[in-house]
Write a protein that holds these residues in place. Structure first.
Motif, PDB file in Angstrom:
ATOM      1  N   GLN A 131       0.819  -1.207   0.000  1.00  0.00           N
ATOM      2  CA  GLN A 131       0.000   0.000   0.000  1.00  0.00           C
ATOM      3  C   GLN A 131       0.862   1.270   0.000  1.00  0.00           C
ATOM      4  O   GLN A 131       0.396   2.335  -0.391  1.00  0.00           O
ATOM      5  CB  GLN A 131      -0.956  -0.027   1.189  1.00  0.00           C
ATOM      6  CG  GLN A 131      -1.969  -1.162   1.013  1.00  0.00           C
ATOM      7  CD  GLN A 131      -2.762  -1.397   2.270  1.00  0.00           C
ATOM      8  OE1 GLN A 131      -3.383  -0.482   2.797  1.00  0.00           O
ATOM      9  NE2 GLN A 131      -2.743  -2.617   2.768  1.00  0.00           N
ATOM     10  N   GLY A 132       2.133   1.123   0.389  1.00  0.00           N
ATOM     11  CA  GLY A 132       3.058   2.263   0.299  1.00  0.00           C
ATOM     12  C   GLY A 132       3.622   2.395  -1.093  1.00  0.00           C
ATOM     13  O   GLY A 132       3.671   3.472  -1.679  1.00  0.00           O
ATOM     14  N   SER A 133       4.052   1.273  -1.661  1.00  0.00           N
ATOM     15  CA  SER A 133       4.596   1.235  -3.025  1.00  0.00           C
ATOM     16  C   SER A 133       4.423  -0.197  -3.513  1.00  0.00           C
ATOM     17  O   SER A 133       4.793  -1.140  -2.806  1.00  0.00           O
ATOM     18  CB  SER A 133       6.078   1.617  -3.000  1.00  0.00           C
ATOM     19  OG  SER A 133       6.659   1.386  -4.261  1.00  0.00           O
ATOM     20  N   GLY A 134       3.855  -0.349  -4.689  1.00  0.00           N
ATOM     21  CA  GLY A 134       3.517  -1.697  -5.168  1.00  0.00           C
ATOM     22  C   GLY A 134       4.690  -2.657  -5.090  1.00  0.00           C
ATOM     23  O   GLY A 134       4.613  -3.730  -4.474  1.00  0.00           O
ATOM     24  N   SER A 135       5.817  -2.260  -5.684  1.00  0.00           N
ATOM     25  CA  SER A 135       6.944  -3.180  -5.756  1.00  0.00           C
ATOM     26  C   SER A 135       7.522  -3.500  -4.375  1.00  0.00           C
ATOM     27  O   SER A 135       8.262  -4.477  -4.224  1.00  0.00           O
ATOM     28  CB  SER A 135       8.024  -2.617  -6.674  1.00  0.00           C
ATOM     29  OG  SER A 135       8.395  -1.331  -6.235  1.00  0.00           O
ATOM     30  N   ALA A 136       7.184  -2.702  -3.352  1.00  0.00           N
ATOM     31  CA  ALA A 136       7.689  -2.958  -1.995  1.00  0.00           C
ATOM     32  C   ALA A 136       7.204  -4.295  -1.455  1.00  0.00           C
ATOM     33  O   ALA A 136       7.890  -4.927  -0.650  1.00  0.00           O
ATOM     34  CB  ALA A 136       7.259  -1.838  -1.053  1.00  0.00           C
ATOM     35  N   CYS A 137       6.035  -4.735  -1.909  1.00  0.00           N
ATOM     36  CA  CYS A 137       5.533  -6.016  -1.382  1.00  0.00           C
ATOM     37  C   CYS A 137       6.477  -7.163  -1.751  1.00  0.00           C
ATOM     38  O   CYS A 137       6.554  -8.149  -1.039  1.00  0.00           O
ATOM     39  CB  CYS A 137       4.098  -6.289  -1.828  1.00  0.00           C
ATOM     40  SG  CYS A 137       3.911  -6.739  -3.552  1.00  0.00           S
ATOM     41  N   ARG A 138       7.216  -7.021  -2.874  1.00  0.00           N
ATOM     42  CA  ARG A 138       8.142  -8.091  -3.289  1.00  0.00           C
ATOM     43  C   ARG A 138       9.430  -8.060  -2.477  1.00  0.00           C
ATOM     44  O   ARG A 138      10.149  -9.053  -2.437  1.00  0.00           O
ATOM     45  CB  ARG A 138       8.448  -7.969  -4.790  1.00  0.00           C
ATOM     46  CG  ARG A 138       7.200  -8.080  -5.684  1.00  0.00           C
ATOM     47  CD  ARG A 138       7.573  -8.054  -7.168  1.00  0.00           C
ATOM     48  NE  ARG A 138       8.436  -6.949  -7.464  1.00  0.00           N
ATOM     49  CZ  ARG A 138       8.266  -6.071  -8.471  1.00  0.00           C
ATOM     50  NH1 ARG A 138       7.238  -6.203  -9.298  1.00  0.00           N
ATOM     51  NH2 ARG A 138       9.127  -5.098  -8.665  1.00  0.00           N
ATOM     52  N   SER A 139       9.762  -6.901  -1.864  1.00  0.00           N
ATOM     53  CA  SER A 139      10.978  -6.831  -1.036  1.00  0.00           C
ATOM     54  C   SER A 139      10.767  -7.453   0.335  1.00  0.00           C
ATOM     55  O   SER A 139      11.735  -7.670   1.048  1.00  0.00           O
ATOM     56  CB  SER A 139      11.444  -5.376  -0.875  1.00  0.00           C
ATOM     57  OG  SER A 139      12.134  -4.963  -2.030  1.00  0.00           O
ATOM     58  N   VAL A 140       9.518  -7.707   0.732  1.00  0.00           N
ATOM     59  CA  VAL A 140       9.292  -8.335   2.042  1.00  0.00           C
ATOM     60  C   VAL A 140       9.727  -9.807   1.998  1.00  0.00           C
ATOM     61  O   VAL A 140      10.581 -10.206   2.796  1.00  0.00           O
ATOM     62  CB  VAL A 140       7.834  -8.141   2.516  1.00  0.00           C
ATOM     63  CG1 VAL A 140       7.584  -8.936   3.797  1.00  0.00           C
ATOM     64  CG2 VAL A 140       7.572  -6.656   2.755  1.00  0.00           C
ATOM     65  N   PRO A 141       9.224 -10.639   1.071  1.00  0.00           N
ATOM     66  CA  PRO A 141       9.753 -12.005   1.009  1.00  0.00           C
ATOM     67  C   PRO A 141      11.176 -12.046   0.449  1.00  0.00           C
ATOM     68  O   PRO A 141      11.961 -12.935   0.786  1.00  0.00           O
ATOM     69  CB  PRO A 141       8.779 -12.734   0.071  1.00  0.00           C
ATOM     70  CG  PRO A 141       8.131 -11.671  -0.745  1.00  0.00           C
ATOM     71  CD  PRO A 141       8.090 -10.452   0.135  1.00  0.00           C
ATOM     72  N   GLY A 142      11.536 -11.081  -0.429  1.00  0.00           N
ATOM     73  CA  GLY A 142      12.873 -11.048  -1.021  1.00  0.00           C
ATOM     74  C   GLY A 142      13.108 -12.224  -1.945  1.00  0.00           C
ATOM     75  O   GLY A 142      12.170 -12.926  -2.341  1.00  0.00           O
ATOM     76  N   GLY A 143      14.361 -12.444  -2.294  1.00  0.00           N
ATOM     77  CA  GLY A 143      14.720 -13.558  -3.180  1.00  0.00           C
ATOM     78  C   GLY A 143      13.937 -13.480  -4.486  1.00  0.00           C
ATOM     79  O   GLY A 143      13.739 -12.401  -5.042  1.00  0.00           O
ATOM     80  N   TRP A 144      13.495 -14.641  -4.959  1.00  0.00           N
ATOM     81  CA  TRP A 144      12.626 -14.700  -6.132  1.00  0.00           C
ATOM     82  C   TRP A 144      11.205 -14.541  -5.616  1.00  0.00           C
ATOM     83  O   TRP A 144      10.750 -15.372  -4.822  1.00  0.00           O
ATOM     84  CB  TRP A 144      12.758 -16.047  -6.840  1.00  0.00           C
ATOM     85  CG  TRP A 144      14.122 -16.356  -7.352  1.00  0.00           C
ATOM     86  CD1 TRP A 144      15.093 -17.044  -6.708  1.00  0.00           C
ATOM     87  CD2 TRP A 144      14.679 -15.981  -8.627  1.00  0.00           C
ATOM     88  NE1 TRP A 144      16.237 -17.126  -7.488  1.00  0.00           N
ATOM     89  CE2 TRP A 144      15.996 -16.482  -8.668  1.00  0.00           C
ATOM     90  CE3 TRP A 144      14.192 -15.274  -9.729  1.00  0.00           C
ATOM     91  CZ2 TRP A 144      16.831 -16.302  -9.778  1.00  0.00           C
ATOM     92  CZ3 TRP A 144      15.022 -15.092 -10.819  1.00  0.00           C
ATOM     93  CH2 TRP A 144      16.324 -15.605 -10.839  1.00  0.00           C
ATOM     94  N   ALA A 145      10.511 -13.497  -6.015  1.00  0.00           N
ATOM     95  CA  ALA A 145       9.183 -13.226  -5.452  1.00  0.00           C
ATOM     96  C   ALA A 145       8.171 -13.029  -6.571  1.00  0.00           C
ATOM     97  O   ALA A 145       8.474 -12.408  -7.593  1.00  0.00           O
ATOM     98  CB  ALA A 145       9.233 -11.984  -4.569  1.00  0.00           C
ATOM     99  N   VAL A 146       6.975 -13.564  -6.352  1.00  0.00           N
ATOM    100  CA  VAL A 146       5.874 -13.402  -7.310  1.00  0.00           C
ATOM    101  C   VAL A 146       4.776 -12.601  -6.639  1.00  0.00           C
ATOM    102  O   VAL A 146       4.407 -12.887  -5.497  1.00  0.00           O
ATOM    103  CB  VAL A 146       5.295 -14.765  -7.748  1.00  0.00           C
ATOM    104  CG1 VAL A 146       4.108 -14.571  -8.680  1.00  0.00           C
ATOM    105  CG2 VAL A 146       6.360 -15.586  -8.428  1.00  0.00           C
ATOM    106  N   TRP A 147       4.267 -11.612  -7.360  1.00  0.00           N
ATOM    107  CA  TRP A 147       3.184 -10.762  -6.834  1.00  0.00           C
ATOM    108  C   TRP A 147       2.017 -10.766  -7.820  1.00  0.00           C
ATOM    109  O   TRP A 147       2.195 -10.377  -8.965  1.00  0.00           O
ATOM    110  CB  TRP A 147       3.700  -9.341  -6.632  1.00  0.00           C
ATOM    111  CG  TRP A 147       2.651  -8.351  -6.242  1.00  0.00           C
ATOM    112  CD1 TRP A 147       1.556  -8.566  -5.472  1.00  0.00           C
ATOM    113  CD2 TRP A 147       2.624  -6.961  -6.604  1.00  0.00           C
ATOM    114  NE1 TRP A 147       0.846  -7.395  -5.315  1.00  0.00           N
ATOM    115  CE2 TRP A 147       1.477  -6.399  -6.008  1.00  0.00           C
ATOM    116  CE3 TRP A 147       3.472  -6.139  -7.367  1.00  0.00           C
ATOM    117  CZ2 TRP A 147       1.144  -5.051  -6.158  1.00  0.00           C
ATOM    118  CZ3 TRP A 147       3.137  -4.805  -7.510  1.00  0.00           C
ATOM    119  CH2 TRP A 147       1.989  -4.272  -6.906  1.00  0.00           C
ATOM    120  N   ARG A 148       0.880 -11.267  -7.328  1.00  0.00           N
ATOM    121  CA  ARG A 148      -0.314 -11.264  -8.186  1.00  0.00           C
ATOM    122  C   ARG A 148      -1.434 -10.406  -7.612  1.00  0.00           C
ATOM    123  O   ARG A 148      -2.079  -9.685  -8.338  1.00  0.00           O
ATOM    124  CB  ARG A 148      -0.848 -12.684  -8.356  1.00  0.00           C
ATOM    125  CG  ARG A 148      -0.048 -13.555  -9.286  1.00  0.00           C
ATOM    126  CD  ARG A 148      -0.855 -14.789  -9.671  1.00  0.00           C
ATOM    127  NE  ARG A 148      -0.274 -15.462 -10.815  1.00  0.00           N
ATOM    128  CZ  ARG A 148       0.665 -16.394 -10.760  1.00  0.00           C
ATOM    129  NH1 ARG A 148       1.147 -16.766  -9.590  1.00  0.00           N
ATOM    130  NH2 ARG A 148       1.138 -16.945 -11.863  1.00  0.00           N
TER     131      ARG A 148
END
Ligand code: PMV
Length: 309
Positions: A131-148
């Motif tokens: 909710q702060g920045s879309g791509s930020a959700c992928r930095s939480v799990p890190g590594g190879w991350a999928v966001w749908r």
């Protein structure tokens, strides 16, 4: 504890996110797949309970627009929160297409939740960071991350590829990604094709990851990148994030492939070029691209965001 520090790594999408299906909730129009960067990080300390909101970026009072985004994000985390002090530091350029908002909002989310004494799952933290920045959700799990959808999830893939990051211009981008996405969606005649082909790209990329097929992954990565930029170039008015040296670097990457070296380029809303390659080829790729760049960095896969104190 009312004070906590968290670290998060930026991530670079190999299958790109560009467009929102819900602007208010910050839900993506397309799925994306990213790789974290171990060598860069944002470190953020939140003190929950201060005389008034104060935000420091690299030790200096943050610009007003930056401080406002931080305060708004803290309001989302807890609408009844006390005033907070936030200190954040990036060890790489901020706001220049190098994913500082991704690591920034991931670190801020983890530090704020920890400082407030609340517990949250990684999925919940990813959904909040989004909710702060879309791509930020992928930095939480890190590594190879999928966001749908609401949050990104990690793919358990241990594959030490490299991203050669070519920094060519460290100035902040002229048009922010939220505005750029809205313009592409509203005016590009290619938008429906972009939406229609994204899920297939993510599925093909995951399949390539599972069989450790760098050539297939690299080809999907370039195709997704060029489709995203096609929606920018064909927007009205056009969005041109590239610089002349960006094009020169793309030709050099093709030249490397012509010489039998596996290298595939991706870019974000900025002129920097990031090149996917095998670990063994990274020195050759970096040496070929360095003369055109201000700086090059050989990046390896980074881990999840974490609370450090
Ligand atoms: O997270 P945002 O809103 O800064 O969007 C980032 C979009 C791109 O970097 C261009 C692509 C991506 O998937 O990260």
């Amino acid at each position: 504890m009312n004070r906590a520090t968290a670290i998060a790594h930026p991530n670079i999408a190999l299958v790109k996110y560009w467009g929102k299906r819900d602007v208010e909730a910050n839900l993506p129009a397309v799925p994306s797949l990213s790789l974290g960067i171990a060598e860069w990080r944002t470190e953020t300390t939140v003190t929950w309970g201060a005389a008034f909101d104060r935000v420091f970026l690299a030790g200096e009072p943050a610009p007003a627009a930056f401080a406002l985004r931080v305060s708004r994000h803290l309001d989302r985390i807890d609408p009844h929160r006390p005033r907070c002090e936030v200190e954040t530091h990036n060890d790489f350029p901020t706001g220049a297409g190098l994913a500082s908002s991704a690591s920034g909002f991931a670190a801020l989310t983890l530090a704020a939740i920890a400082a407030s004494g609340r517990q949250a799952t990684r999925w919940e933290l990813s959904a909040l960071a989004r909710q702060g920045s879309g791509s930020a959700c992928r930095s939480v799990p890190g590594g190879w991350a999928v966001w749908r959808d609401e949050a990104a999830v990690a793919l358990e893939v241990d594959w030490p590829v490299r991203l050669v990051v070519c920094v060519v211009d460290e100035r902040p981008k002229p048009v922010g990604s939220t505005e750029g996405m809205a313009r592409s969606a509203a005016t590009s005649p290619l938008w429906s094709t972009w939406l229609a082909t994204a899920e297939g790209d993510v599925e093909a990329a995951i399949a390539a990851l599972e069989r450790r097929d760098l050539e297939a992954l690299g080809a999907i990565c370039e195709r997704s990148t060029h489709k995203m930029f096609a929606t920018m170039f064909t927007a009205t008015p056009p969005l041109i994030y590239w610089q002349p040296v960006t094009v020169a670097l793309l030709h050099e990457v093709q030249g490397l492939r012509a010489r039998g070296i596996g290298a595939w380029a991706t870019l974000d809303a900025g002129p920097q070029v990031k090149v996917l390659c095998a670990a063994a080829d990274a020195p050759t790729v970096a040496a070929a691209l360095a003369p055109l760049s201000l700086r090059t960095l050989v990046a390896s896969p980074g881990g999840p965001a974490r609370v450090v104190e």
